[in-house]
Design an enzyme around this catalytic site. Structure first.
Site, PDB file in Angstrom:
ATOM      1  N   LYS A 242      23.794   5.932 -37.382  1.00 45.03           N
ATOM      2  CA  LYS A 242      25.078   5.793 -36.702  1.00 45.03           C
ATOM      3  C   LYS A 242      26.011   5.054 -37.644  1.00 45.03           C
ATOM      4  O   LYS A 242      25.827   3.872 -37.929  1.00 45.03           O
ATOM      5  CB  LYS A 242      24.929   5.020 -35.390  1.00 45.03           C
TER       6      LYS A 242
ATOM      7  N   TYR B  69      21.799   1.656 -37.355  1.00 45.59           N
ATOM      8  CA  TYR B  69      23.170   1.413 -36.913  1.00 45.59           C
ATOM      9  C   TYR B  69      23.886   0.587 -37.966  1.00 45.59           C
ATOM     10  O   TYR B  69      23.578  -0.591 -38.171  1.00 45.59           O
ATOM     11  CB  TYR B  69      23.151   0.686 -35.571  1.00 45.59           C
TER      12      TYR B  69
END
Length: 301
Positions: free
Chosen positions: A165, A136
């Site tokens: 992400k 992330y």
């Protein structure tokens, strides 16, 4: 061809709270199942939108168990973050024990440093289990920016790194990642108002926010874009954008939960230090929502 495991719309599910401040597990279960019934692919709890940094360890584990039971064989992919590497490793292992099918690994809260330290932290958490991992990258929130070459370095050393992400808000970063990521590492959009651009650049998944109040529209937008139906996708995107932009401001948690409450799909309750919106902020958000509700013909294209 490498099988995709993080494909589709994955809600960054909000954490519902009861009036006494405890986690409302009954609504959590119902909310997750409702979003799945609208075409979502899995759930991503305990992230930024899930107020993971205000939840105690035992609360996090209990949330994961509720969602794993609620979703059956569909994936639960929790955000894994902590003030310490030790804490993040412990949570990753607990997530596996709870039956989660993947992890979304964040940099540590508060402490921001150089790549040597961040790589050591991420590597320890990634290696804590054999579950597939989404890295992330959210430099806006966490002040740590994982550059494309650094992400590639982690993916090269850890075969269970299977996704990224990307939430830097820079569409050029999405295209840079799409150009260098190996086939087994999937690219996921992490900011709502860059969905169409991200998918056009090569993203195959969307960890979404406004999906908590508008799952059908979110899934439809994603699927239209993936199918190359750009005229229809653009029309729906333009309708949706004022709402999607609520995901990209400092009070995005309060705003998304407020929209959930206004649309009958949740409560606006948040956990301190967050406070619910002021009357003026509510009025502004209601105007955005009312404008969308006034043109329903743009939905369901």
């Amino acid at each position: 061809m490498t099988k995709r495991i993080f494909e589709g719309v994955l809600p960054a599910i909000t954490t519902p709270f009861s009036p006494d401040g405890s986690v409302d597990h009954e609504f959590l279960r119902e909310h997750a199942q409702w979003m799945m019934s609208q075409g979502c692919s899995g759930m991503v709890p305990l992230g930024s939108l899930g107020e993971g940094n205000t939840l105690e360890f035992d609360e996090k584990v209990a949330i994961l168990k509720t969602l794993v039971e609620a979703l059956g064989d569909k994936p639960v992919i929790p955000g894994i973050a902590s003030l310490s590497t030790q804490g993040a490793v412990k949570l990753a292992q607990a997530a596996k024990d709870a039956g989660c099918q993947g992890l979304m690994v964040l940099p540590p809260y508060v402490y921001t440093s150089d790549w040597r330290e961040m790589k050591a932290h991420m590597s320890a958490v990634i290696a804590a289990t054999d579950l597939p991992v989404i890295l992330y990258n959210n430099p806006v929130a966490y002040k740590t920016d994982f550059l494309p070459q650094q992400i590639l370095e982690l993916a090269g050393e850890h075969p269970n790194v299977r996704g990224v992400k990307e939430s830097s808000t820079d569409v050029r970063r999405v295209t840079a990642l799409a150009a260098i990521l190996p086939p087994q590492v999937e690219l996921l959009v992490g900011v709502d108002d860059a969905l169409l651009e991200g998918v056009l650049a090569g993203a195959t998944g969307w960890i979404a926010g406004l999906v908590n109040s508008h799952p059908r529209e979110s899934v439809e937008l994603f699927e239209l874009t993936r199918a190359g139906k750009y005229a229809e996708a653009t029309r729906l995107y333009r309708w949706f954008l004022p709402l999607l932009r609520l995901d990209t401001v400092p009070k995005f948690v309060q705003l998304i939960k407020f929209v959930q409450e206004e649309t009958g799909h949740g409560s606006a309750r948040v956990r301190a230090p967050r406070l619910e919106l002021t009357d003026a902020e509510k009025a502004e958000a209601r105007q955005v929502l009312a404008a969308a509700q006034a043109s329903p013909a743009l939905v369901g294209v």
